[in-house]
Scaffold this motif. Sequence first.
Motif, PDB file in Angstrom:
ATOM      1  N   LEU A  12       0.785  -1.333  -0.049  1.00 54.98           N
ATOM      2  CA  LEU A  12      -0.170   0.396  -0.161  1.00 54.98           C
ATOM      3  C   LEU A  12       0.655   1.566   0.088  1.00 54.98           C
ATOM      4  O   LEU A  12       1.816   1.690   0.650  1.00 54.98           O
ATOM      5  CB  LEU A  12      -0.888   0.058   1.102  1.00 54.98           C
ATOM      6  N   GLY A  13       0.308   2.233  -0.624  1.00 51.14           N
ATOM      7  CA  GLY A  13       1.520   3.109  -1.414  1.00 51.14           C
ATOM      8  C   GLY A  13       3.407   2.971  -1.387  1.00 51.14           C
ATOM      9  O   GLY A  13       4.157   3.593  -0.578  1.00 51.14           O
ATOM     10  N   GLY A  38       1.588  -1.674  13.873  1.00 50.40           N
ATOM     11  CA  GLY A  38       2.496  -1.305  11.487  1.00 50.40           C
ATOM     12  C   GLY A  38       2.778  -2.757  11.467  1.00 50.40           C
ATOM     13  O   GLY A  38       3.087  -3.204  10.403  1.00 50.40           O
ATOM     14  N   ALA A  39       1.583  -3.808  12.314  1.00 54.89           N
ATOM     15  CA  ALA A  39       2.890  -5.303  12.079  1.00 54.89           C
ATOM     16  C   ALA A  39       1.965  -5.379  10.723  1.00 54.89           C
ATOM     17  O   ALA A  39       2.777  -6.911  10.612  1.00 54.89           O
ATOM     18  CB  ALA A  39       2.752  -6.261  12.728  1.00 54.89           C
ATOM     19  N   GLY A  40       0.633  -5.199  10.380  1.00 54.34           N
ATOM     20  CA  GLY A  40      -0.319  -5.716   9.179  1.00 54.34           C
ATOM     21  C   GLY A  40      -1.225  -6.548   9.856  1.00 54.34           C
ATOM     22  O   GLY A  40      -2.020  -7.078   8.918  1.00 54.34           O
ATOM     23  N   LYS A  41      -1.491  -6.612  10.525  1.00 52.56           N
ATOM     24  CA  LYS A  41      -3.047  -7.187  11.169  1.00 52.56           C
ATOM     25  C   LYS A  41      -4.328  -7.519  10.979  1.00 52.56           C
ATOM     26  O   LYS A  41      -5.082  -8.069  10.280  1.00 52.56           O
ATOM     27  CB  LYS A  41      -2.985  -7.248  13.696  1.00 52.56           C
ATOM     28  N   THR A  42      -4.287  -5.995  10.808  1.00 53.74           N
ATOM     29  CA  THR A  42      -6.005  -5.249  10.623  1.00 53.74           C
ATOM     30  C   THR A  42      -6.413  -5.777   9.279  1.00 53.74           C
ATOM     31  O   THR A  42      -6.976  -5.886   8.216  1.00 53.74           O
ATOM     32  CB  THR A  42      -5.912  -3.595  10.420  1.00 53.74           C
ATOM     33  N   THR A  43      -5.243  -5.541   8.397  1.00 52.46           N
ATOM     34  CA  THR A  43      -4.813  -5.498   7.180  1.00 52.46           C
ATOM     35  C   THR A  43      -5.028  -6.909   7.166  1.00 52.46           C
ATOM     36  O   THR A  43      -6.071  -7.740   5.578  1.00 52.46           O
ATOM     37  CB  THR A  43      -3.315  -5.032   6.304  1.00 52.46           C
ATOM     38  N   LEU A  51     -12.608  -8.466   2.274  1.00 57.00           N
ATOM     39  CA  LEU A  51     -12.916  -6.387   2.179  1.00 57.00           C
ATOM     40  C   LEU A  51     -11.508  -5.568   1.748  1.00 57.00           C
ATOM     41  O   LEU A  51     -12.038  -4.505   0.813  1.00 57.00           O
ATOM     42  CB  LEU A  51     -12.513  -6.035   3.136  1.00 57.00           C
ATOM     43  N   ILE A  52     -10.322  -6.556   1.136  1.00 61.78           N
ATOM     44  CA  ILE A  52      -9.380  -6.148   0.231  1.00 61.78           C
ATOM     45  C   ILE A  52      -8.950  -7.270  -0.014  1.00 61.78           C
ATOM     46  O   ILE A  52      -8.786  -8.399   0.326  1.00 61.78           O
ATOM     47  CB  ILE A  52      -8.133  -5.689   1.018  1.00 61.78           C
ATOM     48  N   LEU A 210       1.181 -14.366  15.172  1.00 63.52           N
ATOM     49  CA  LEU A 210       2.406 -13.390  15.294  1.00 63.52           C
ATOM     50  C   LEU A 210       3.290 -12.514  14.780  1.00 63.52           C
ATOM     51  O   LEU A 210       3.163 -13.499  13.449  1.00 63.52           O
ATOM     52  CB  LEU A 210       3.361 -14.312  16.313  1.00 63.52           C
ATOM     53  N   LEU A 211       2.943 -11.431  13.965  1.00 64.23           N
ATOM     54  CA  LEU A 211       3.048 -10.312  13.251  1.00 64.23           C
ATOM     55  C   LEU A 211       4.155 -10.110  13.264  1.00 64.23           C
ATOM     56  O   LEU A 211       3.926  -9.202  14.012  1.00 64.23           O
ATOM     57  CB  LEU A 211       1.864 -10.245  12.310  1.00 64.23           C
ATOM     58  N   ASP A 212       5.135  -8.997  12.818  1.00 69.42           N
ATOM     59  CA  ASP A 212       5.749  -8.020  12.902  1.00 69.42           C
ATOM     60  C   ASP A 212       6.090  -8.012  11.205  1.00 69.42           C
ATOM     61  O   ASP A 212       6.757  -8.230  10.388  1.00 69.42           O
ATOM     62  CB  ASP A 212       6.926  -8.768  12.881  1.00 69.42           C
ATOM     63  N   ARG A 213       6.389  -6.646  11.154  1.00 64.35           N
ATOM     64  CA  ARG A 213       6.308  -6.113   9.526  1.00 64.35           C
ATOM     65  C   ARG A 213       6.143  -6.458   8.340  1.00 64.35           C
ATOM     66  O   ARG A 213       6.691  -7.194   7.216  1.00 64.35           O
ATOM     67  CB  ARG A 213       7.555  -5.133  10.106  1.00 64.35           C
ATOM     68  N   GLY A 214       4.610  -7.300   8.818  1.00 60.03           N
ATOM     69  CA  GLY A 214       3.525  -7.936   7.487  1.00 60.03           C
ATOM     70  C   GLY A 214       4.035  -9.456   7.271  1.00 60.03           C
ATOM     71  O   GLY A 214       3.955  -9.990   6.810  1.00 60.03           O
ATOM     72  N   ARG A 215       5.165  -9.886   8.172  1.00 63.10           N
ATOM     73  CA  ARG A 215       5.832 -10.826   7.774  1.00 63.10           C
ATOM     74  C   ARG A 215       5.001 -11.983   9.745  1.00 63.10           C
ATOM     75  O   ARG A 215       4.375 -11.980  10.330  1.00 63.10           O
ATOM     76  CB  ARG A 215       7.215 -11.365   8.645  1.00 63.10           C
TER      77      ARG A 215
END
Length: 266
Positions: A12-13, A38-43, A51-52, A210-215
Amino acid sequence: MKIEAKGLSLRLGGKPILRDIDIALSAGEMVGLIGPNGAGKTTLLRVLADLITPDSGQVRYDGLSAQSFGRKELARRIAFLAQGGAVHWSMRAEALVGLGRLPHRQPFAGENEADRAAITRALAATDATAFADRTVETLSGGERMRVLLARALAVEASILLADEPLAALDPLHQLEVMELLHRTAAGGTGVAVILHDLTLAARFCDRLILLDRGRLIADGSPGSVLSDANLAAVFGIIAARGSEAGAPYLLPWRRLTSEQPRHDRP
Protein backbone atom coordinates in the motif's frame (compact mmCIF):
# COMPACT_ATOMS: atom_id res chain seq x y z
CA MET A 1 -16.26 -23.18 7.55
CA LYS A 2 -12.50 -23.13 7.03
CA ILE A 3 -10.56 -20.14 5.69
CA GLU A 4 -7.18 -20.89 4.12
CA ALA A 5 -4.81 -18.17 2.95
CA LYS A 6 -1.66 -18.92 0.99
CA GLY A 7 1.08 -16.61 -0.17
CA LEU A 8 -0.71 -13.37 0.74
CA SER A 9 1.31 -10.28 -0.16
CA LEU A 10 0.15 -6.68 -0.35
CA ARG A 11 1.74 -3.28 -0.81
CA LEU A 12 0.00 0.00 0.00
CA GLY A 13 1.52 3.30 -1.07
CA GLY A 14 4.60 1.42 -2.19
CA LYS A 15 5.12 -0.05 1.29
CA PRO A 16 4.95 -3.80 1.91
CA ILE A 17 2.12 -4.51 4.38
CA LEU A 18 1.83 -8.29 4.06
CA ARG A 19 4.65 -10.56 2.95
CA ASP A 20 3.91 -14.10 1.79
CA ILE A 21 1.50 -15.03 4.60
CA ASP A 22 0.15 -18.59 4.96
CA ILE A 23 -2.51 -19.15 7.64
CA ALA A 24 -5.72 -21.08 8.23
CA LEU A 25 -8.76 -20.48 10.45
CA SER A 26 -11.22 -23.21 11.36
CA ALA A 27 -14.55 -23.48 13.12
CA GLY A 28 -14.42 -24.04 16.86
CA GLU A 29 -11.11 -22.35 17.64
CA MET A 30 -10.23 -18.93 19.03
CA VAL A 31 -7.18 -17.43 17.34
CA GLY A 32 -5.48 -14.26 18.52
CA LEU A 33 -3.64 -12.05 16.03
CA ILE A 34 -0.87 -10.21 17.86
CA GLY A 35 2.09 -8.04 16.97
CA PRO A 36 3.38 -4.47 17.23
CA ASN A 37 1.58 -1.49 15.74
CA GLY A 38 1.98 -1.56 11.97
CA ALA A 39 2.57 -5.31 11.85
CA GLY A 40 -0.23 -5.86 9.30
CA LYS A 41 -2.86 -7.39 11.59
CA THR A 42 -5.83 -5.26 10.51
CA THR A 43 -4.92 -5.56 6.84
CA LEU A 44 -4.69 -9.34 7.15
CA LEU A 45 -8.08 -9.54 8.83
CA ARG A 46 -9.64 -7.40 6.09
CA VAL A 47 -8.12 -9.60 3.39
CA LEU A 48 -9.56 -12.69 5.11
CA ALA A 49 -12.98 -10.96 5.18
CA ASP A 50 -12.70 -10.29 1.41
CA LEU A 51 -12.68 -6.53 2.03
CA ILE A 52 -9.23 -6.04 0.48
CA THR A 53 -7.77 -7.89 -2.51
CA PRO A 54 -4.12 -8.93 -2.05
CA ASP A 55 -1.52 -8.27 -4.74
CA SER A 56 -0.65 -11.96 -4.77
CA GLY A 57 -1.73 -15.15 -3.06
CA GLN A 58 -5.22 -16.50 -2.54
CA VAL A 59 -7.89 -16.98 0.10
CA ARG A 60 -10.20 -20.00 -0.03
CA TYR A 61 -13.46 -20.46 1.88
CA ASP A 62 -14.18 -24.18 2.29
CA GLY A 63 -11.96 -24.61 -0.76
CA LEU A 64 -13.77 -22.01 -2.89
CA SER A 65 -12.82 -18.50 -3.99
CA ALA A 66 -14.92 -15.61 -2.73
CA GLN A 67 -16.40 -15.22 -6.22
CA SER A 68 -17.40 -18.88 -6.38
CA PHE A 69 -18.79 -18.82 -2.86
CA GLY A 70 -20.97 -15.79 -3.55
CA ARG A 71 -20.98 -12.46 -1.71
CA LYS A 72 -24.34 -12.96 0.03
CA GLU A 73 -23.47 -16.44 1.24
CA LEU A 74 -20.06 -15.20 2.41
CA ALA A 75 -21.82 -12.41 4.36
CA ARG A 76 -23.86 -15.08 6.15
CA ARG A 77 -20.79 -17.15 6.96
CA ILE A 78 -18.33 -14.41 8.01
CA ALA A 79 -19.06 -11.63 10.52
CA PHE A 80 -16.60 -8.73 10.65
CA LEU A 81 -16.20 -6.31 13.54
CA ALA A 82 -14.19 -3.30 12.41
CA GLN A 83 -11.77 -1.34 14.57
CA GLY A 84 -12.81 1.94 16.15
CA GLY A 85 -16.54 1.57 16.71
CA ALA A 86 -17.51 4.51 14.49
CA VAL A 87 -21.22 4.83 13.64
CA HIS A 88 -22.11 7.59 11.19
CA TRP A 89 -25.83 7.80 11.68
CA SER A 90 -28.28 8.13 14.56
CA MET A 91 -30.26 5.00 15.37
CA ARG A 92 -31.33 2.89 18.32
CA ALA A 93 -28.81 0.37 19.55
CA GLU A 94 -31.25 -2.50 18.96
CA ALA A 95 -31.76 -1.38 15.35
CA LEU A 96 -28.00 -1.25 14.85
CA VAL A 97 -27.67 -4.81 16.11
CA GLY A 98 -30.46 -5.76 13.71
CA LEU A 99 -28.24 -4.80 10.77
CA GLY A 100 -26.35 -8.01 11.48
CA ARG A 101 -29.38 -9.92 10.22
CA LEU A 102 -29.44 -8.28 6.76
CA PRO A 103 -27.56 -11.14 5.03
CA HIS A 104 -30.35 -13.51 6.13
CA ARG A 105 -33.25 -11.41 4.85
CA GLN A 106 -34.83 -11.03 1.44
CA PRO A 107 -34.68 -7.54 -0.12
CA PHE A 108 -37.15 -5.12 1.50
CA ALA A 109 -38.28 -7.78 3.97
CA GLY A 110 -38.68 -6.88 7.65
CA GLU A 111 -37.42 -8.76 10.68
CA ASN A 112 -38.93 -12.17 11.30
CA GLU A 113 -39.08 -14.19 14.50
CA ALA A 114 -35.66 -15.75 13.91
CA ASP A 115 -34.12 -12.30 13.42
CA ARG A 116 -35.66 -10.92 16.60
CA ALA A 117 -34.49 -13.95 18.59
CA ALA A 118 -30.92 -13.57 17.26
CA ILE A 119 -30.91 -9.85 18.15
CA THR A 120 -32.14 -10.59 21.68
CA ARG A 121 -29.47 -13.25 22.17
CA ALA A 122 -26.70 -10.98 20.90
CA LEU A 123 -27.72 -8.06 23.14
CA ALA A 124 -27.87 -10.35 26.17
CA ALA A 125 -24.52 -11.97 25.38
CA THR A 126 -22.76 -8.59 25.26
CA ASP A 127 -24.52 -7.17 28.33
CA ALA A 128 -26.12 -4.49 26.12
CA THR A 129 -29.84 -5.18 26.68
CA ALA A 130 -30.15 -2.32 29.18
CA PHE A 131 -29.39 0.32 26.55
CA ALA A 132 -31.08 -1.34 23.55
CA ASP A 133 -33.51 1.60 23.23
CA ARG A 134 -30.87 4.34 23.46
CA THR A 135 -29.55 6.02 20.35
CA VAL A 136 -25.98 5.29 19.44
CA GLU A 137 -24.70 8.84 20.01
CA THR A 138 -25.74 8.66 23.69
CA LEU A 139 -23.56 5.61 24.34
CA SER A 140 -20.07 5.69 25.78
CA GLY A 141 -17.19 4.30 23.73
CA GLY A 142 -17.31 1.02 25.63
CA GLU A 143 -21.09 0.70 25.32
CA ARG A 144 -20.90 1.40 21.59
CA MET A 145 -18.26 -1.31 21.14
CA ARG A 146 -20.47 -3.83 22.93
CA VAL A 147 -23.38 -2.95 20.65
CA LEU A 148 -21.18 -3.35 17.57
CA LEU A 149 -19.99 -6.71 18.89
CA ALA A 150 -23.65 -7.66 19.37
CA ARG A 151 -24.29 -6.73 15.72
CA ALA A 152 -21.48 -9.08 14.65
CA LEU A 153 -22.81 -11.87 16.88
CA ALA A 154 -26.34 -11.39 15.51
CA VAL A 155 -25.11 -12.61 12.12
CA GLU A 156 -24.63 -16.03 13.76
CA ALA A 157 -21.85 -16.66 11.26
CA SER A 158 -19.47 -19.60 11.01
CA ILE A 159 -16.46 -17.29 11.41
CA LEU A 160 -16.19 -14.09 13.47
CA LEU A 161 -13.34 -11.69 12.65
CA ALA A 162 -12.91 -9.01 15.32
CA ASP A 163 -10.46 -6.11 15.09
CA GLU A 164 -9.51 -4.92 18.60
CA PRO A 165 -12.89 -5.48 20.28
CA LEU A 166 -11.41 -4.60 23.70
CA ALA A 167 -10.71 -0.99 22.74
CA ALA A 168 -12.41 1.48 25.12
CA LEU A 169 -13.62 -1.29 27.44
CA ASP A 170 -12.99 -1.27 31.18
CA PRO A 171 -11.29 -4.33 32.76
CA LEU A 172 -14.57 -6.02 33.72
CA HIS A 173 -15.98 -5.80 30.21
CA GLN A 174 -12.64 -6.82 28.69
CA LEU A 175 -12.86 -10.04 30.65
CA GLU A 176 -16.53 -10.47 29.75
CA VAL A 177 -15.86 -10.00 26.04
CA MET A 178 -12.95 -12.45 26.08
CA GLU A 179 -15.08 -14.99 27.94
CA LEU A 180 -17.87 -14.42 25.41
CA LEU A 181 -15.55 -14.91 22.44
CA HIS A 182 -14.13 -18.05 24.03
CA ARG A 183 -17.65 -19.44 24.57
CA THR A 184 -18.53 -18.52 21.00
CA ALA A 185 -15.58 -20.53 19.72
CA ALA A 186 -16.38 -23.43 22.05
CA GLY A 187 -19.89 -23.44 20.55
CA GLY A 188 -18.44 -24.13 17.09
CA THR A 189 -17.78 -20.68 15.62
CA GLY A 190 -14.30 -19.83 14.44
CA VAL A 191 -13.05 -16.63 16.10
CA ALA A 192 -10.07 -14.56 15.00
CA VAL A 193 -9.42 -11.51 17.16
CA ILE A 194 -6.75 -8.80 17.07
CA LEU A 195 -5.39 -8.19 20.55
CA HIS A 196 -2.72 -6.02 22.16
CA ASP A 197 -3.13 -7.42 25.66
CA LEU A 198 -0.73 -10.36 25.71
CA THR A 199 -2.00 -11.53 29.10
CA LEU A 200 -5.56 -11.95 27.83
CA ALA A 201 -4.29 -13.44 24.57
CA ALA A 202 -2.32 -16.07 26.47
CA ARG A 203 -5.21 -16.88 28.76
CA PHE A 204 -8.14 -17.13 26.36
CA CYS A 205 -6.85 -18.00 22.90
CA ASP A 206 -6.38 -21.55 21.64
CA ARG A 207 -3.81 -20.38 19.11
CA LEU A 208 -1.82 -17.22 18.47
CA ILE A 209 -0.54 -15.78 15.21
CA LEU A 210 2.38 -13.37 15.65
CA LEU A 211 3.05 -10.82 12.91
CA ASP A 212 5.85 -8.31 12.58
CA ARG A 213 6.43 -5.91 9.67
CA GLY A 214 4.04 -7.87 7.50
CA ARG A 215 5.68 -11.24 8.09
CA LEU A 216 4.37 -14.30 9.90
CA ILE A 217 6.77 -14.84 12.80
CA ALA A 218 5.00 -17.64 14.70
CA ASP A 219 1.75 -19.61 14.60
CA GLY A 220 0.97 -22.03 17.41
CA SER A 221 -0.02 -22.45 21.03
CA PRO A 222 0.18 -19.36 23.28
CA GLY A 223 3.03 -20.93 25.22
CA SER A 224 5.16 -21.48 22.13
CA VAL A 225 4.38 -18.16 20.43
CA LEU A 226 4.88 -16.02 23.55
CA SER A 227 8.38 -17.31 24.16
CA ASP A 228 11.03 -15.10 25.73
CA ALA A 229 12.86 -15.04 22.39
CA ASN A 230 9.78 -13.89 20.43
CA LEU A 231 8.86 -11.25 23.01
CA ALA A 232 12.38 -9.86 22.90
CA ALA A 233 12.78 -9.98 19.12
CA VAL A 234 9.35 -8.64 18.13
CA PHE A 235 8.23 -6.45 21.03
CA GLY A 236 11.54 -5.59 22.65
CA ILE A 237 10.29 -6.58 26.11
CA ILE A 238 10.93 -8.99 28.94
CA ALA A 239 7.89 -10.61 30.58
CA ALA A 240 7.21 -11.62 34.17
CA ARG A 241 5.57 -15.02 34.35
CA GLY A 242 3.51 -16.83 36.94
CA SER A 243 0.44 -19.00 37.41
CA GLU A 244 -3.01 -18.61 38.92
CA ALA A 245 -5.32 -21.55 39.65
CA GLY A 246 -2.98 -23.75 37.65
CA ALA A 247 -3.05 -21.55 34.55
CA PRO A 248 0.12 -19.75 33.40
CA TYR A 249 0.14 -16.02 32.73
CA LEU A 250 2.62 -13.37 31.65
CA LEU A 251 2.91 -9.62 32.14
CA PRO A 252 4.99 -7.30 29.97
CA TRP A 253 7.44 -6.17 32.62
CA ARG A 254 10.30 -4.11 31.24
CA ARG A 255 11.96 -2.95 28.06
CA LEU A 256 15.12 -4.52 26.81
CA THR A 257 18.09 -2.36 27.65
CA SER A 258 20.82 -1.47 25.20
CA GLU A 259 23.06 -4.04 26.88
CA GLN A 260 20.59 -6.88 26.31
CA PRO A 261 20.64 -8.62 22.93
CA ARG A 262 17.68 -8.14 20.61
CA HIS A 263 17.56 -10.23 17.49
CA ASP A 264 17.23 -8.35 14.22
CA ARG A 265 13.66 -8.41 13.07
CA PRO A 266 12.87 -9.43 9.49
